[in-house]
Design a protein around this motif. Structure first.
Motif, PDB file in Angstrom:
ATOM      1  N   GLU A   1       0.857  -1.177   0.000  1.00 39.44           N
ATOM      2  CA  GLU A   1       0.000   0.000   0.000  1.00 39.44           C
ATOM      3  C   GLU A   1       0.896   1.231   0.000  1.00 39.44           C
ATOM      4  O   GLU A   1       1.941   1.252   0.651  1.00 39.44           O
ATOM      5  N   TYR A   2       0.465   2.267  -0.732  1.00 37.36           N
ATOM      6  CA  TYR A   2       1.340   3.394  -1.036  1.00 37.36           C
ATOM      7  C   TYR A   2       0.892   4.658  -0.304  1.00 37.36           C
ATOM      8  O   TYR A   2      -0.298   4.877  -0.076  1.00 37.36           O
ATOM      9  N   GLU A   3       1.858   5.482   0.028  1.00 33.56           N
ATOM     10  CA  GLU A   3       1.620   6.708   0.790  1.00 33.56           C
ATOM     11  C   GLU A   3       0.812   7.713  -0.025  1.00 33.56           C
ATOM     12  O   GLU A   3       1.061   7.908  -1.212  1.00 33.56           O
ATOM     13  N   VAL A   4      -0.148   8.358   0.631  1.00 34.74           N
ATOM     14  CA  VAL A   4      -0.949   9.431   0.036  1.00 34.74           C
ATOM     15  C   VAL A   4      -0.623  10.722   0.784  1.00 34.74           C
ATOM     16  O   VAL A   4      -0.670  10.763   2.013  1.00 34.74           O
ATOM     17  N   ILE A   5      -0.297  11.772   0.040  1.00 34.37           N
ATOM     18  CA  ILE A   5       0.102  13.033   0.666  1.00 34.37           C
ATOM     19  C   ILE A   5      -0.563  14.202  -0.043  1.00 34.37           C
ATOM     20  O   ILE A   5      -1.250  14.024  -1.053  1.00 34.37           O
ATOM     21  N   CYS A   6      -0.354  15.386   0.509  1.00 39.17           N
ATOM     22  CA  CYS A   6      -0.729  16.623  -0.175  1.00 39.17           C
ATOM     23  C   CYS A   6       0.543  17.344  -0.566  1.00 39.17           C
ATOM     24  O   CYS A   6       1.248  17.895   0.288  1.00 39.17           O
ATOM     25  N   HIS A   7       0.832  17.342  -1.845  1.00 37.55           N
ATOM     26  CA  HIS A   7       2.002  18.031  -2.367  1.00 37.55           C
ATOM     27  C   HIS A   7       1.795  18.225  -3.865  1.00 37.55           C
ATOM     28  O   HIS A   7       1.381  17.307  -4.569  1.00 37.55           O
ATOM     29  N   THR A   8       2.071  19.426  -4.342  1.00 36.10           N
ATOM     30  CA  THR A   8       1.909  19.727  -5.756  1.00 36.10           C
ATOM     31  C   THR A   8       3.229  19.515  -6.479  1.00 36.10           C
ATOM     32  O   THR A   8       4.204  20.215  -6.214  1.00 36.10           O
ATOM     33  N   TYR A   9       3.240  18.523  -7.367  1.00 31.56           N
ATOM     34  CA  TYR A   9       4.434  18.221  -8.153  1.00 31.56           C
ATOM     35  C   TYR A   9       4.326  18.959  -9.488  1.00 31.56           C
ATOM     36  O   TYR A   9       3.400  18.704 -10.266  1.00 31.56           O
ATOM     37  N   LEU A  10       5.271  19.871  -9.741  1.00 30.42           N
ATOM     38  CA  LEU A  10       5.227  20.678 -10.957  1.00 30.42           C
ATOM     39  C   LEU A  10       6.373  20.302 -11.889  1.00 30.42           C
ATOM     40  O   LEU A  10       7.506  20.077 -11.445  1.00 30.42           O
ATOM     41  N   ASP A  11       6.063  20.258 -13.181  1.00 29.86           N
ATOM     42  CA  ASP A  11       7.103  19.996 -14.172  1.00 29.86           C
ATOM     43  C   ASP A  11       7.742  21.314 -14.621  1.00 29.86           C
ATOM     44  O   ASP A  11       7.472  22.383 -14.058  1.00 29.86           O
ATOM     45  N   SER A  12       8.567  21.253 -15.639  1.00 25.37           N
ATOM     46  CA  SER A  12       9.277  22.451 -16.109  1.00 25.37           C
ATOM     47  C   SER A  12       8.343  23.499 -16.696  1.00 25.37           C
ATOM     48  O   SER A  12       8.714  24.666 -16.829  1.00 25.37           O
ATOM     49  N   HIS A  13       7.110  23.095 -17.046  1.00 29.34           N
ATOM     50  CA  HIS A  13       6.121  24.024 -17.599  1.00 29.34           C
ATOM     51  C   HIS A  13       5.151  24.544 -16.530  1.00 29.34           C
ATOM     52  O   HIS A  13       4.119  25.140 -16.858  1.00 29.34           O
TER      53      HIS A  13
END
Length: 277
Positions: free
Chosen positions: A222-234
């Protein structure tokens, strides 16, 4: 004087007999009331693992009161460059966080995780809740606050991460996937079974599954669920933040919309908490 024989009772035999009878009466009383630990565990498992029928969207949108799954998508085009686990994951109640001696019901707070099972059951289905007076059946709109409640036969609805107290910390918003078109879609109904971003209202961070941390439970990884915004180069969110609110298949009540064949030849698809602060 009579000689000792194996049948002769010695010691506090009468007291022991009364205690044994009392334990038996207590056992029968608890069993009749469903208070045995094994009965509590079985009841919890019946709720969390029983099959749930998802709501069918007749107009293609998500509505308040709908029973849905939250699917975290994995982009197959990134397999070579992305080292995390492949495949779709669904948001689910973390069973390892449930105290065994209070297993008759969920205890707040209760953590969530992401699991590989995409079959709707009590632990990975949620109800879309209104937090601003929206009526059941009304469409959820981009930029509108909503909550997520447990299903699976529990009388109390709790929001993710899961808590039984409603506040601004339990409010979420659906955000249009393309950052350049978000203002134009503000206030429009949220389509079901399409990629969206789910944003926490209080912190403005996005719900995510980073896929680089997992724990082993009774039911596998089972995998961790978090609040975090992952942004790419755009400056656009990465696929770790991509979610679909999955509804039922109108052609088959035992399946979901993700079970329907993809209309895209390459298999590319078209474009549910309280964060701890």
């Amino acid at each position: 004087m009579a000689a000792y024989r194996p049948g002769v009772l010695i010691g506090n035999w009468n007291e022991d007999a009364y205690l044994e009878e009392e334990r038996f009466r207590d056992f029968m009383h608890k069993r009749e009331r469903g208070e045995l630990l094994i009965q509590k565990i079985n009841k919890l498992q019946d709720n969390l693992l029983k099959k749930i029928q998802l709501s069918v969207s007749k107009d293609g949108y998500v509505h308040f009161g709908d029973t849905v799954m939250l699917l975290n998508l994995h982009d197959k085009s990134l397999v070579e460059s992305y080292s995390g686990v492949c495949g779709n994951l669904t948001l689910a109640i973390n069973l390892d966080e449930i105290p065994i001696y209070s297993a008759e019901s969920l205890q707040a707070p209760c953590e969530v995780s992401a699991v590989k099972s995409v079959d709707p059951m009590g632990r990975n289905t949620f109800c879309i809740l209104s937090v601003d007076g929206g009526a059941v059946g009304e469409p959820l709109r981009f930029g509108q606050n909503f909550g997520l409640g447990t299903t699976g036969g529990f009388s109390d609805q709790m929001q993710v991460f899961l808590t039984d107290e409603r506040s601004y910390l339990t409010c979420w918003q659906a955000t249009f996937l393309d950052p350049q078109l978000r203002l134009e879609h503000e206030g429009f109904p949220v389509p079901a079974n399409s990629k969206i971003i789910i944003t926490h209202c209080h912190t403005n961070r996005s719900l995510a599954v980073p896929r680089n941390f997992w724990t082993r439970s009774y039911f596998g990884k089972e995998y961790e669920v978090i609040c975090h915004t992952y942004l790419d180069s755009h400056k656009a969110e990465e696929n770790k933040n991509y979610w679909e609110i999955v509804t039922g298949n109108p052609g088959d009540e035992d399946s979901t919309m993700i079970d329907r064949p993809s209309p895209h030849p390459a298999g590319i698809r078209k474009n549910e908490f309280c964060e701890e602060t």
